[in-house]
Design an enzyme around this catalytic site. Sequence first.
Site, PDB file in Angstrom:
ATOM      1  N   GLU A 156      43.569  34.105  34.075  1.00 11.41           N
ATOM      2  CA  GLU A 156      42.126  34.227  34.315  1.00 11.41           C
ATOM      3  C   GLU A 156      41.373  33.424  33.262  1.00 11.41           C
ATOM      4  OE1 GLU A 156      38.922  37.665  32.995  1.00 11.41           O
ATOM      5  OE2 GLU A 156      40.866  38.297  33.774  1.00 11.41           O
ATOM      6  N   LYS A 188      39.920  46.813  37.537  1.00 10.57           N
ATOM      7  CA  LYS A 188      40.118  46.570  36.113  1.00 10.57           C
ATOM      8  C   LYS A 188      39.495  47.741  35.337  1.00 10.57           C
ATOM      9  CE  LYS A 188      38.051  43.512  32.607  1.00 10.57           C
ATOM     10  NZ  LYS A 188      37.337  42.236  32.423  1.00 10.57           N
ATOM     11  N   THR A 231      34.916  37.322  33.808  1.00  7.93           N
ATOM     12  CA  THR A 231      33.551  37.498  33.310  1.00  7.93           C
ATOM     13  C   THR A 231      32.539  36.977  34.340  1.00  7.93           C
ATOM     14  OG1 THR A 231      34.478  37.089  31.107  1.00  7.93           O
ATOM     15  CG2 THR A 231      32.120  37.335  31.228  1.00  7.93           C
TER      16      THR A 231
END
Length: 214
Positions: free
Chosen positions: A44, A133, A73
């Site tokens: 990521e 997450k 993000t």
Amino acid sequence: MSPIKFSWELFTKTPIIGIVRNMAVDDVVKVLPVYREAGLSTIEITMNTPGAEELIRYAREREPGGLNIGAGTVCTKRDLERALLAGAQFIVTPILDETVIKTCVERQIPIFPGAFTPSEIYKAWSLGAPMIKVFPAASLGPSYIKEVKAPLSQIKLVPTGGVGLTNMADFLKAGADGLGIGGQLFDRNLIKNQDWDGLKTHFQSFVNGLKSTP
């Protein structure tokens, strides 16, 4: 950009999401093949990393089918559009944003939204996110994952934040379906010294940590 989709098979084999944040473009270019050769498969690149879109494009072009390349993000619809335009195969957010989740679900892009409480976790899952997450995980600990999984066993959880070699086995034993690991995985000193053999061995220690967990 090739329309190769996120491979759940690759992720399930080594369920670690390596989080690249604020790493120089030249370093990422050198780290990618080492990461893959060590047996890791999912990476990521956070959107607040300078040159994030360029890095995602480069990774997709150079590692077609070999790695899952995603964007992290992602907090807004604008972030999402930039990430997808660059070729991100999956999306990770630090927060629960309904618009971002619904857009990904509609476009069949795997999204792993950040959530903290059981209610947030369940809401993210009910909106269609295939995996959640749990962030920040270090302050919650492995026991939190175990307690949440008891009533919500159908939801896949990826603890992120403060996860490393010393506690990854505990999180997995508690029921985690994957692990999000950043700074502890991408050793700054090894990268700074361009010790690629050392970095590969370091990466492999995480792979071995997965294998040694029942």
